[in-house]
Design a protein around this motif. Sequence first.
Motif, PDB file in Angstrom:
ATOM      1  N   ARG A  76       0.827  -1.201   0.000  1.00  0.00           N
ATOM      2  CA  ARG A  76       0.000   0.000   0.000  1.00  0.00           C
ATOM      3  C   ARG A  76       0.865   1.256   0.000  1.00  0.00           C
ATOM      4  O   ARG A  76       0.534   2.261  -0.623  1.00  0.00           O
ATOM      5  CB  ARG A  76      -0.929  -0.014   1.208  1.00  0.00           C
ATOM      6  CG  ARG A  76      -2.103   0.937   1.080  1.00  0.00           C
ATOM      7  CD  ARG A  76      -3.005   0.900   2.292  1.00  0.00           C
ATOM      8  NE  ARG A  76      -3.772  -0.318   2.418  1.00  0.00           N
ATOM      9  CZ  ARG A  76      -3.599  -1.214   3.385  1.00  0.00           C
ATOM     10  NH1 ARG A  76      -2.700  -1.029   4.320  1.00  0.00           N
ATOM     11  NH2 ARG A  76      -4.334  -2.295   3.426  1.00  0.00           N
ATOM     12  N   PRO A 101      -4.050   2.727  -2.106  1.00  0.00           N
ATOM     13  CA  PRO A 101      -5.048   1.859  -1.466  1.00  0.00           C
ATOM     14  C   PRO A 101      -5.975   1.094  -2.414  1.00  0.00           C
ATOM     15  O   PRO A 101      -6.818   0.349  -1.957  1.00  0.00           O
ATOM     16  CB  PRO A 101      -5.850   2.860  -0.637  1.00  0.00           C
ATOM     17  CG  PRO A 101      -5.740   4.141  -1.380  1.00  0.00           C
ATOM     18  CD  PRO A 101      -4.470   4.126  -2.150  1.00  0.00           C
ATOM     19  N   LYS A 102      -5.837   1.291  -3.744  1.00  0.00           N
ATOM     20  CA  LYS A 102      -6.759   0.585  -4.656  1.00  0.00           C
ATOM     21  C   LYS A 102      -6.480  -0.918  -4.600  1.00  0.00           C
ATOM     22  O   LYS A 102      -5.330  -1.346  -4.621  1.00  0.00           O
ATOM     23  CB  LYS A 102      -6.620   1.118  -6.084  1.00  0.00           C
ATOM     24  CG  LYS A 102      -7.253   2.493  -6.232  1.00  0.00           C
ATOM     25  CD  LYS A 102      -7.397   2.880  -7.665  1.00  0.00           C
ATOM     26  CE  LYS A 102      -8.727   2.451  -8.188  1.00  0.00           C
ATOM     27  NZ  LYS A 102      -8.968   2.922  -9.555  1.00  0.00           N
ATOM     28  N   TYR A 120       1.759   7.614   0.340  1.00  0.00           N
ATOM     29  CA  TYR A 120       0.513   6.962   0.730  1.00  0.00           C
ATOM     30  C   TYR A 120       0.494   6.717   2.220  1.00  0.00           C
ATOM     31  O   TYR A 120       1.495   6.370   2.801  1.00  0.00           O
ATOM     32  CB  TYR A 120       0.368   5.611   0.023  1.00  0.00           C
ATOM     33  CG  TYR A 120       0.132   5.738  -1.442  1.00  0.00           C
ATOM     34  CD1 TYR A 120      -1.097   6.142  -1.917  1.00  0.00           C
ATOM     35  CD2 TYR A 120       1.143   5.465  -2.345  1.00  0.00           C
ATOM     36  CE1 TYR A 120      -1.321   6.253  -3.266  1.00  0.00           C
ATOM     37  CE2 TYR A 120       0.920   5.576  -3.701  1.00  0.00           C
ATOM     38  CZ  TYR A 120      -0.316   5.961  -4.146  1.00  0.00           C
ATOM     39  OH  TYR A 120      -0.537   6.056  -5.480  1.00  0.00           O
ATOM     40  N   ASP A 121      -0.705   6.839   2.785  1.00  0.00           N
ATOM     41  CA  ASP A 121      -0.839   6.564   4.209  1.00  0.00           C
ATOM     42  C   ASP A 121      -1.449   5.194   4.414  1.00  0.00           C
ATOM     43  O   ASP A 121      -2.266   4.774   3.681  1.00  0.00           O
ATOM     44  CB  ASP A 121      -1.763   7.601   4.826  1.00  0.00           C
ATOM     45  CG  ASP A 121      -1.116   8.234   6.011  1.00  0.00           C
ATOM     46  OD1 ASP A 121      -0.123   7.671   6.476  1.00  0.00           O
ATOM     47  OD2 ASP A 121      -1.603   9.277   6.446  1.00  0.00           O
TER      48      ASP A 121
END
Lengths: 330, 253
Positions: A265, A270-271, A329-330
Amino acid sequence: MKKKELLFFIICVSSSVIALLISISIGTTKINIINIIKNIFNNFTVDEIDLYIIKSIRIPRALCAMLCGGILSVSGLCFQTVFKNPLADSYVLGISSGASFSVSLGLLLGLSINSVYSLPVIAFTGSLATSFLLFFNGKKNINSMLLFGIAINFFLSACTSLFIFLGKKQVQFVIYWTMGSLSSSSYLKAAIFTILSVFILLFLLRRNKKMDLLLLNETTAFSLGINANKERLLLLIVSSLTTSVIVAYCGVIGFIGLMCPHITRKFLGPKHKPLIICSFPLGALILQISDIISRIVIPNSELPIGIITSIIGAPIFFSLLLKRKSTIYD
Amino acid sequence: MISQAIKINNLTCSYSNKIILKNISFTVENGNFTAICGPNGVGKTTIIKYLVKELNTKSSSIFLFDKDINQIKQKDLPKYISYVGQNDFNKYSFTVKELIEMGKYGNNESKISTDEAIQIVDISHLKNKFINSISSGEIQLAQIARAVCQDAKIMILDEPISNLDPYHQIKIMEILRALNKNNKTIICVLHDLNIVLKYCPYCLLLKNGNIFKNGKTEDVLKPNNISNVYNINCEIFKTNHGQLQLAFYNNQC
């Protein structure tokens, strides 16, 4: 697939294949990798004993490590989506402990669980019961779910320890089992894991968009055409099923389900489509590396693989959390 | 052409022995812009949950365009209803574009492309930004763009401007007004009654799980009605721009 996703996938798959070859060559008897590769194309480069070791012990073990890692990784992803929490994992949530609990209880009660089929059924019952308990608590307040899971984990682990203490010999093997091991790998298990891998990958890829929607607000997910409660329950059942089969055959292997989706991720976002496709080979790679380390770290002996995954996983996880702000990204 | 977008007939709801909605009935005409108002906990969000089928009723009490909601499959609901909630974002960081594309997941018959939705809401500058790197107002705009992209007949918004600065409040309400002018039926849960007076031609006022008043906003939001529902004193006056405005006074809460 975007370029970045394709690159990540290729790196993971090729590293996994290299790890597979290293895994086959390493052990008490060292067998040259080049000879193994030659042997794939020409049957007569490795002597008979080595060939026996490779075929009967190392190939099934390496295959099991690869497939187990992949399954644990995507199952972890499933749990994280169901509970909308990147810290969710079968190990943290107590679902693996549920399987250990039911198996040790079964042993204590004198049930025959030595067959290839009865062990996963009993483990599945335990893990599914834990999952339902979590789900119906988490449905009311999903934020308290993690704490609830940790509490369940402690409770079930304590019960398992109690059963081990009370049951003495017949439950003793559970101690080793709770630390995870791939030493009893076989072609049959590899075949079961292959079926399981194909099943979970197809199942998740079919509903990757629904999984994306589950990350949104509950009412939004409903308005976008999915019954969020039903979807969560379905994903929970499937991920519990796959986790419990792995736990039943290989014991409790922690951190793979937590760490691999998280790393993927961080790089890919997140996809779910790229996450499912790429976290599988990453899990396969990390469990194979862990298996190799578990076999070479103590000469002529073997450490339980769960110890290695936790030792590798915890620092990687810490470093990722500390670098959180510098990543996209988180 | 069907004139009623939503028809609710004798809907009752209770949670753990507490009655939330008591036999409520109302209709929303197709193409109307209706506000749902009332004190906290009065059942506004519960009505929305029924409309998106998050809560289900066994009786035939909800109709969307004359069709019983129980006859509409969950997967077909996005053709009828799009939804935007309050602070509707998550800790997973989708880009704004990815979020808007999700509107298409539900309704593949949507005629509005992602780029068109971005243009309608005027957020092309946010397109490639991550949701967790933009402000709450911008997130709300992105959510509205997602709902626009879904292209459902009815758009429902639950407190879309709560906690937003005045610029974003006005911007969002102007976008909703523009969408309504293009014949989109809009239902919006709002607490700011002055915003309701300015933007929503129709209003549904709830009290204790009942419909207290329903109709044109200037008829519903009268000082005595507001005083009765919210237990506060207020007066209504016209500003220099001809806009109706509520002023609250002598309230000891």
